[in-house]
Design an enzyme around this catalytic site. Structure first.
Site: not given
Length: 378
Positions: A196, A237, A247, A251, A255, A258, A262, A276
């Site tokens: 991240e 961030k 979002e 924003r 992701n 992601h 995910h 994650h």
């Protein structure tokens, strides 16, 4: 998002999340858990505190936090959940909400999320619904939580049909990121959190990524560069959240990786097979590779991103996930449940190069499926 390379500093840093009358500070530095009681007492005089944590974190940090609260004259109670992504469930939410009610936590009191992203997401969501909304403080103890999930107000639990599909935007009133707490993390979790950190450079700050390529070893081992990296990530961030809290716009850039990640996490059963941050690492590499496939970025950028994440010790390919995964159609079904899907059309975060991510809407599902099929075969 552009910034000069961060510089190490010994003193704790403060990053402000500017949200009008709901603005809050992120305090970053080593040893901050020992003083969290004084910060909370100054922020909310007379409040009681319910600490939500997991069994592993409790062994390392619960005593320190309870002692700090007691020294500040704050009455506290603790709700201890089982560690792991499986706690982000209806059952986990019931445990925490009923625990808060049993502890008689009222609206003028505080919930304190002490732990990683699972604890923060679960405790924050519980705080958002108990008594129609309790204030809460984030005390993230994992690198991933310190640079990402503790900031910005996203809270929630997982559905069997997808990750983070049940939740609410509920901003904390304070974030206390004790970088010394990261010394208690297993090496694998620390590396997963680093994904991240790298994300902020890859999505919008090429200079930050340049710096990370040279400084990642010091960040992982816990020198002053770690504080600088956490502060740089939180600053990035915070700026995006201030522009787009819920979002509806950029924003979504946060992701990057992601959507693929995910789906892989869900396919692995939200288990220790794939953390994650590891899913995000693979997902970012897939996002860069798919962007290159579409002619948006160069193959050199794909290789550079992948080599950096591999150097840190992160997985970068679908085949790096141990055990069986759903077939390509199964992964596409999971991708179709992504929160960014709009009117059935896929939305991905793609890139034109290092630090140049953008939101791509109406992405062709057949093209994504063919790409995934090829990546699985590779």
């Amino acid at each position: 998002m552009t910034a000069a390379s961060p510089s190490p500093a010994a003193d704790p840093r403060l990053v402000r999340v500017e949200l009008g009358n709901r603005a809050y500070d992120i305090a970053i530095g080593p040893g901050l858990l020992a003083g969290i009681g004084a910060r909370i007492a100054a922020l909310r005089p007379g409040a009681r505190v319910a600490i939500v944590t997991d069994r592993n974190v409790a062994q390392h940090h619960l005593g320190t936090v309870e002692a700090s609260l007691a020294a500040a004259g704050i009455t506290s109670s603790a709700i201890v959940i089982e560690p792991g992504e499986s706690a982000k469930s209806y059952a986990g939410l019931q445990q925490v909400t009923e625990g808060l009610i049993a502890a008689r936590i009222e609206r003028r009191d505080l919930v304190l999320a002490l732990g990683g992203g699972v604890v923060g997401d679960l405790a924050g969501f519980a705080a958002s619904v108990v008594r129609r909304g309790l204030d809460f403080v984030q005390a993230p103890t994992s690198l991933l939580a310190q640079v990402d999930s503790s900031v910005g107000g996203k809270t929630g639990i997982n559905s069997p049909q997808g990750k983070n599909l049940i939740g609410a935007f509920h901003q904390p009133v304070l974030v206390v990121a004790d970088t010394g707490a990261l010394d208690t993390l297993p090496a694998r979790e620390l590396r997963a959190g680093y994904a991240e950190v790298a994300k902020y450079g890859l999505l919008g700050d090429a200079k930050l990524f340049d710096w990370l390529e040279g400084a990642w070893r010091e960040i992982v081992t816990g020198s002053a560069e770690r504080v600088a990296a956490v502060a740089a990530s939180c600053t990035a961030k915070a700026a995006i959240v201030a522009r787009d809290e819920t979002e509806t716009g950029d924003r979504a850039l946060l992701n990057l990786g992601h959507t693929f990640g995910h789906a892989l996490e869900a396919g692995a059963g939200y288990s220790q097979r794939l953390l994650h941050g590891e899913g995000v690492s693979i997902g970012m590499c897939l996002a860069f590779a798919y962007s290159a496939r579409l002619g948006l970025c160069s193959g050199q950028d794909v290789v550079r991103a992948q080599r950096h994440l591999e150097a840190v010790g992160l997985p970068t390919r679908i085949s790096d996930v141990p055990g069986e995964l759903p077939d390509t159609d199964g992964l596409m079904t999971l991708i179709a449940q992504d929160k960014k899907v709009s009117r059935g059309q896929l939305t991905f975060i793609l890139t034109r190069g290092i630090g140049e991510a953008f939101v791509a809407k109406d992405v062709d599902a057949a093209s994504v499926r063919a790409f995934l099929e090829e990546m699985r075969a590779a």
